[in-house]
Enzyme design. Structure first.
Site, short mmCIF file in Angstrom:
data_model
loop_
_atom_site.label_atom_id
_atom_site.label_comp_id
_atom_site.label_asym_id
_atom_site.label_seq_id
_atom_site.Cartn_x
_atom_site.Cartn_y
_atom_site.Cartn_z
N TYR A 209 0.86 -1.18 0.00
CA TYR A 209 0.00 0.00 0.00
C TYR A 209 0.90 1.23 0.00
O TYR A 209 1.49 1.58 1.03
CB TYR A 209 -0.92 -0.03 1.22
N LYS B 176 -1.58 -1.37 -4.00
CA LYS B 176 -2.56 -0.28 -4.07
C LYS B 176 -1.76 1.02 -4.02
O LYS B 176 -1.04 1.27 -3.04
CB LYS B 176 -3.53 -0.35 -2.89
#
Length: 205
Positions: free
Chosen positions: A133, A161
């Site tokens: 992330y 992400k």
């Protein structure tokens, strides 16, 4: 492969500050009925940083129970150190999550090499797949070169992400990561660039 729209949903609270379980279950059903691909409890929108470790685990348990296999669940596990991430990962794996989402180290600035080593150490210990992330507004950035090496070397690091809001960087991540591993998931964390990201080869958001 993780793809589609994984929603980092809100956590509703009672006036007392306790988690509103009834409303959370209603929200989960509403999201699934409206077509999300998966659920992402303990993301930033869920105010995970304000919850105790026990509350974060409780949220994931409720989400997995209410989802009941209809869509996959990827749990946020941005704990402050590797041992805590591993412990959370064990719980989330046992509950039935498909992966955990983990940020780079936060609060203190460290080198890019240290960020990469953090994920190398985590990948060697984790009991569940990892989605990187990248959110440099709040955490140390995960360099594109590191993403490429981690994708190439660690089968249990399955995607990223990216919430950097840097679209050029995002396209570079797609190009570099998928060159070494086509099934590596590249997801946009920013809804304002989601549509062009999908046009350019993103796997979802």
């Amino acid at each position: 492969m993780i793809k589609g729209i994984f929603t980092p949903h809100l956590i509703p609270f009672m006036d007392t500050g306790a988690i509103n379980e009834t409303e959370l279950r209603r929200l989960i059903n509403w999201l699934i009925e409206n077509g999300v691909s998966g659920l992402y409890p303990n993301g930033s929108t869920g105010e995970f940083i304000r919850l105790s470790p026990e509350e974060r685990r409780r949220v994931v348990k409720i989400v997995v129970e209410e989802t009941n296999g209809r869509v996959p669940v990827m749990a946020g596990a941005a704990e402050p150190n590797i041992d805590m991430i591993v412990d959370a990962g064990k719980v989330y794996r046992d509950l039935g999550c498909i992966a955990i989402s983990v940020t780079g180290p936060y609060y203190h600035r460290v080198s890019g090499d240290s960020v990469e080593q953090f994920f190398r150490d985590l990948a060697a210990k984790t009991p569940i797949d990892i989605v990187l992330y990248n959110i440099p507004q709040y955490c140390n950035e995960i360099a594109v070169a590191s993403v490429k090496r981690l994708a190439q070397e660690f089968p249990n690091i399955v995607g990223i992400k990216d919430s950097s809001r840097d679209f050029t960087r995002f396209l570079t991540v797609i190009r570099e990561a998928k060159a070494v591993r086509p099934q590596f998931s590249v997801m946009s964390g920013c809804e304002e660039v989601l549509l062009p990201a999908l046009f350019m080869g993103a796997d979802g958001g």
